[in-house]
Design a protein around this motif. Structure first.
Motif, mmCIF file in Angstrom:
data_model
loop_
_atom_site.group_PDB
_atom_site.id
_atom_site.type_symbol
_atom_site.label_atom_id
_atom_site.label_comp_id
_atom_site.label_asym_id
_atom_site.label_seq_id
_atom_site.Cartn_x
_atom_site.Cartn_y
_atom_site.Cartn_z
ATOM 1 N N SER A 62 73.597 11.725 -22.798
ATOM 2 C CA SER A 62 72.821 10.486 -22.800
ATOM 3 C C SER A 62 71.598 10.641 -23.693
ATOM 4 O O SER A 62 71.130 11.738 -23.962
ATOM 5 C CB SER A 62 72.393 10.120 -21.377
ATOM 6 O OG SER A 62 71.508 11.087 -20.879
ATOM 7 N N LEU A 63 71.077 9.518 -24.139
ATOM 8 C CA LEU A 63 69.875 9.516 -24.978
ATOM 9 C C LEU A 63 68.639 9.717 -24.112
ATOM 10 O O LEU A 63 68.596 9.269 -22.973
ATOM 11 C CB LEU A 63 69.757 8.173 -25.706
ATOM 12 C CG LEU A 63 70.798 7.889 -26.771
ATOM 13 C CD1 LEU A 63 70.639 6.457 -27.268
ATOM 14 C CD2 LEU A 63 70.658 8.857 -27.926
ATOM 15 N N PRO A 64 67.632 10.384 -24.640
ATOM 16 C CA PRO A 64 66.382 10.512 -23.894
ATOM 17 C C PRO A 64 65.756 9.133 -23.656
ATOM 18 O O PRO A 64 66.000 8.199 -24.419
ATOM 19 C CB PRO A 64 65.482 11.339 -24.834
ATOM 20 C CG PRO A 64 66.393 11.955 -25.828
ATOM 21 C CD PRO A 64 67.606 11.089 -25.908
ATOM 22 N N PRO A 65 64.946 8.979 -22.602
ATOM 23 C CA PRO A 65 64.326 7.675 -22.317
ATOM 24 C C PRO A 65 63.508 7.176 -23.513
ATOM 25 O O PRO A 65 62.740 7.921 -24.099
ATOM 26 C CB PRO A 65 63.409 7.962 -21.127
ATOM 27 C CG PRO A 65 63.949 9.211 -20.521
ATOM 28 C CD PRO A 65 64.594 9.992 -21.615
#
Length: 74
Positions: A62-65
């Protein structure tokens, strides 16, 4: 039917296939992780291992926030 609609349908189809293939590979990798260390499919320990590994792999991919995806060259 205009040419824009004719282009959108194949692109959407390809994206759907790629996203489904990606999900299958994360799930099968989590399953492989648990069976490779000796858990048998269906056992309580296997279910716990599978859930934990699936969660870890989803976090890994997943992509970082706040991060925005970059454009692909495809």
């Amino acid at each position: 039917m205009n040419s824009t609609k004719m282009r959108i349908l194949p692109i959407a189809t390809v994206l759907a296939v790629l996203s489904l293939a990606g999900c299958g590979s994360i799930e099968s990798a989590a399953q492989d992780d648990c069976t490779s260390i000796g858990w048998q499919i269906g056992s309580k320990g296997y279910q716990d291992c599978y859930k934990a590994r699936l969660y870890e792999r989803k976090l890994d991919y997943s992509l970082p926030p706040g991060d925005q995806p970059s454009p692909s060259l495809l």
